[in-house]
Motif scaffolding. Structure first.
Motif, PDB file in Angstrom:
ATOM      1  N   GLU A 221      40.636  34.367  44.225  1.00 33.09           N
ATOM      2  CA  GLU A 221      39.786  34.453  43.032  1.00 33.09           C
ATOM      3  C   GLU A 221      40.195  35.637  42.167  1.00 33.09           C
ATOM      4  O   GLU A 221      40.108  35.587  40.936  1.00 33.09           O
ATOM      5  CB  GLU A 221      38.300  34.521  43.415  1.00 33.09           C
ATOM      6  CG  GLU A 221      37.762  35.868  43.832  1.00 33.09           C
ATOM      7  CD  GLU A 221      38.325  36.347  45.163  1.00 33.09           C
ATOM      8  OE1 GLU A 221      38.448  37.564  45.346  1.00 33.09           O
ATOM      9  OE2 GLU A 221      38.643  35.490  46.022  1.00 33.09           O
ATOM     10  N   GLY A 222      40.700  36.716  42.794  1.00 34.70           N
ATOM     11  CA  GLY A 222      41.149  37.859  42.009  1.00 34.70           C
ATOM     12  C   GLY A 222      42.359  37.524  41.158  1.00 34.70           C
ATOM     13  O   GLY A 222      42.475  37.963  40.010  1.00 34.70           O
ATOM     14  N   GLY A 223      43.263  36.723  41.708  1.00 34.43           N
ATOM     15  CA  GLY A 223      44.474  36.344  40.989  1.00 34.43           C
ATOM     16  C   GLY A 223      44.214  35.490  39.766  1.00 34.43           C
ATOM     17  O   GLY A 223      45.063  35.397  38.875  1.00 34.43           O
ATOM     18  N   THR A 224      43.040  34.881  39.691  1.00 35.86           N
ATOM     19  CA  THR A 224      42.737  34.035  38.534  1.00 35.86           C
ATOM     20  C   THR A 224      42.497  34.849  37.280  1.00 35.86           C
ATOM     21  O   THR A 224      42.385  34.288  36.184  1.00 35.86           O
ATOM     22  CB  THR A 224      41.506  33.145  38.794  1.00 35.86           C
ATOM     23  OG1 THR A 224      40.342  33.958  38.923  1.00 35.86           O
ATOM     24  CG2 THR A 224      41.683  32.310  40.046  1.00 35.86           C
ATOM     25  N   SER A 225      42.387  36.168  37.414  1.00 36.89           N
ATOM     26  CA  SER A 225      42.236  37.021  36.233  1.00 36.89           C
ATOM     27  C   SER A 225      43.581  37.347  35.599  1.00 36.89           C
ATOM     28  O   SER A 225      43.619  37.856  34.475  1.00 36.89           O
ATOM     29  CB  SER A 225      41.515  38.325  36.611  1.00 36.89           C
ATOM     30  OG  SER A 225      40.202  38.069  37.059  1.00 36.89           O
ATOM     31  N   GLU A 226      44.651  37.084  36.302  1.00 37.28           N
ATOM     32  CA  GLU A 226      45.978  37.396  35.772  1.00 37.28           C
ATOM     33  C   GLU A 226      46.389  36.382  34.711  1.00 37.28           C
ATOM     34  O   GLU A 226      46.048  35.197  34.775  1.00 37.28           O
ATOM     35  CB  GLU A 226      47.010  37.410  36.889  1.00 37.28           C
ATOM     36  CG  GLU A 226      46.827  38.563  37.853  1.00 37.28           C
ATOM     37  CD  GLU A 226      48.040  38.740  38.741  1.00 37.28           C
ATOM     38  OE1 GLU A 226      48.550  39.863  38.809  1.00 37.28           O
ATOM     39  OE2 GLU A 226      48.482  37.763  39.356  1.00 37.28           O
TER      40      GLU A 226
END
Length: 668
Positions: free
Chosen positions: A159-164
């Motif tokens: 889910e953190g990587g979806t901010s990239e």
């Protein structure tokens, strides 16, 4: 046949039409990574491994997705997806050797944990920057689609990587091109220690699919049967009806981001809630309730897995530590490439630089059916410089592809095409825009072969340079950003003949090549150019003039500035070397000339500090110091951004200072 459980479990299992044997396969596939992880945690405490990223509590996602995929389909996992590797039945000793930095791992000790890929098992591992693998999945899926193969590609992110930005670029490209990709988000509640409430401001990440015109699904990531059945059905449908699908798996990370991080930032009640949803424990209870699994069967299964773990650990332990070998390290930076000389024909036509590049690109497209061109406006419009004008009519829109404005995702897609056995040429509309694709160029393309022996068969065309009044964002000659990065080849021709032959070689070469094309030379430089397909060697400079007074070393527009200056000073006897290639560099030609003349002038359009010429100056000082009769002189542009106004651009460029510096050096 009973298909559903009672309500005592935290979620409902539905076996649908799965056989008892398949139910047990799924159980064993989850039990294997769990037991490996438990062993790794013991070894970590004993100091026998240095780091561990735990996927405990998330096994159902890795296993369910992998079991739903066909063995020849690519999976791009993350560092918490051990179940992908074990379900693909990678020999355990090789995994253990990888984690211990042994030679029988997958990276020869050059990278750790799950930062590796393997063509044998169709797995492409992550890099620490997370996002690039999403675009790589696009490229792999594009290759399947171009070959009309009924195959799907699965790629994982958290889910953190979806901010990239890479996430959004990759989804957009996949949607526009209708690529058969399953984008799998493991929403485990925390990006390291940052909770989802501080990561994004929407209820479900799956909702983001709507903005990209994509289908999406929310799946209970701890329910192995829900994961497997839904992904299996979707994968089969996507094979028949290619399209991207966004899958959000709701789950939780029961250990720290990595073990040293711990979980103190997680509230106790939240941890307890998710502990009760353990995917393995609950599935075991379900199978026992069905009568498919007994405690004795479980013990036998676990005993066999533990025995296999210990046996393979012994194999990895017994393997000797890697003995560093300098020649091996250096030779593995690039994929093997044996230059094949294809000679030029005697038939020639006068060509501008831009025409020679277009011809070379067209003839390469004719020569390689698996070559794909991608870039902004390269299709019907022919590119902003019209180099690919008419290519759609000749080769079709499948091979000459307009792209959205997303340099990062297209570099990554080019890498994916290479992984799937194709060649790619990406036009970076202006070399300046490479900043938007910098990460995958320097961290993915450049390091791929060194890390896991995967060639990056990609050419990035880089229209560059000043002299056309285009200002700070369309005029940079930024080759030094890339010559500094091992694993990239950098080509920078000054003449039509060289450009055509070097471009052909760059496309033949399986390594990533940054191909710089000076915009001011596109339509100003003409030359007789052979009409046939021919090659020129990368890494070989050319001597344009021979003399005894001074050595002038340059490339690109600087070549023409030097020729003009020497034409105005016929009394100066100079060796003029056009490097043509900046990485690899023809040091033999450089040193031979400097030893002959004793004086050297290094001319570049780039700003001085950190330029290619700074390194060449240092190399000459180290190797040829006793042959020098004067200080090495660098002629560079000033250390400012490139201005727009003509008089300011003239002051900026090194061309203005060439003549005076050359006279001073001759007189020294």
């Amino acid at each position: 046949m009973t298909t559903k459980t009672d309500t005592k479990l935290p979620f409902a299992y539905d076996r649908e039409s799965l056989s008892d044997d398949m139910l047990l396969q799924l159980y064993k596939a989850m039990l294997t990574p769990r037991l490996i992880e438990e062993k790794m945690l013991i070894l970590l405490r004993q100091g026998k491994i240095s780091k561990w990223f735990s996927g405990i509590g998330q096994e159902a996602i890795s296993v369910g997705v992998t079991m739903a995929m066909q063995s020849e389909e690519y999976i791009l996992p993350m560092h918490r997806n051990l179940g992908v590797f074990t379900t693909r039945e990678i020999p355990l000793y090789r995994l253990f050797a990888q984690w211990q930095g042994k030679a029988s791992g997958f990276t020869k000790g050059r990278d750790r944990s799950f930062h590796f890929g393997t063509q044998e098992y169709k797995i492409v591992g992550m890099i620490s920057h997370l996002g690039p693998q999403l675009g790589v999945a696009d490229g792999i899926a594009l290759a399947h689609k171009l070959r009309e193969e009924k195959a799907v590609t699965a790629v994982f992110t958290g889910e953190g990587g979806t901010s990239e930005g890479d996430f959004h670029e990759a989804l957009n490209v996949a949607s526009v091109w209708q690529l058969p990709v399953l984008f799998c988000i493991e929403n485990n509640g925390y990006g390291l220690s940052t909770p989802t409430s501080e990561q994004y401001n929407c209820e479900n990440l799956a909702d983001r699919a709507l903005g990209y015109g994509m289908e999406s699904h929310i799946i209970d990531g701890n329910n192995i049967l829900e994961v497997y059945n839904k992904v299996n059905a979707l994968a089969e449908d996507v094979r028949q009806n290619p399209r991207p699908v966004l899958l959000e798996f709701k789950t939780f990370r029961m250990r720290g981001h990595e073990e040293a991080s711990g979980t103190k930032y997680v509230p106790d009640d939240l941890m307890e809630t998710w502990a009760q949803k353990d995917p393995l424990d609950n599935y075991k209870k379900y199978l026992v309730e069905l009568g498919v699994l007994t405690e004795e069967m479980h013990e036998n299964m676990a005993s066999q897995i533990k025995e296999e773990i210990n046996k393979n650990l012994d194999i990895a332990y017994e393997e000797e530590a890697i003995v560093p070998d300098l020649a091996t390290e250096l030779s593995d930076v690039f994929a093997p490439f044996t230059y094949q000389n294809t000679p030029p024909s005697t038939e020639t036509e006068e060509k501008r630089l831009i025409d020679a590049i277009s011809d070379g690109l067209k003839q390469s497209m004719e020569r390689y059916d698996d070559l794909v061109i991608m870039g902004q406006d390269v299709a019907e419009y022919g590119g902003v410089f019209k180099i690919t004008d008419g290519f759609v009519a000749a080769f079709g829109k499948e091979r000459v592809r307009n792209t959205p404005i997303c340099e990062s995702a297209i570099v990554e897609a080019a890498m994916g095409l290479s992984i799937s056995g194709k060649k790619a040429v990406m036009e970076m509309q202006f070399a300046d825009f490479a900043t938007s694709g910098f990460n995958p160029i320097v961290n993915y393309l450049a390091k791929s072969h060194y890390r896991w022996s995967q060639a990056a068969d990609v050419v990035v065309r880089m229209p560059c340079g000043a002299g056309v009044g285009a200002g700070p964002f369309h005029s940079q000659t930024n080759e030094a950003w890339f010559t500094h990065t091992p694993g990239l080849k950098v080509v920078y021709p000054a003449f039509p003949y060289d450009a055509k032959g070097l471009l052909a070689t760059a496309i033949e070469d399986p390594n990533p090549v940054l191909f710089f094309e000076h915009k001011a030379l596109y339509r100003s430089i003409r030359q007789e150019v052979p009409t046939n397909y021919y090659t020129l060697p990368i890494g070989k400079a050319v001597s344009l003039k021979e003399g005894n007074d001074v050595t002038i070393i340059t490339y690109g527009a600087g070549v023409h500035w030097a020729l003009e200056t020497l034409a105005n000073h016929t009394d100066i006897s100079a060796d003029l070397i056009d490097l043509r290639t900046l990485q690899p560099l023809d040091t033999e030609a450089i040193f031979a000339s400097v030893k002959k003349t004793g004086k050297v002038l290094l001319l570049t359009e780039d700003s001085g500090f950190g330029s290619v010429m700074s390194d060449i100056s240092a190399m000459i000082s180290e190797v040829c110091f006793e042959f020098l009769d004067a200080p090495i002189r660098r002629v560079t542009s000033i250390d400012t951004p490139i201005p727009f106004a003509g008089q300011l651009e003239e002051q900026y460029l090194s061309r203005k200072r060439l003549e005076e510096t050359l006279k001073e050096l001759i007189a020294y």
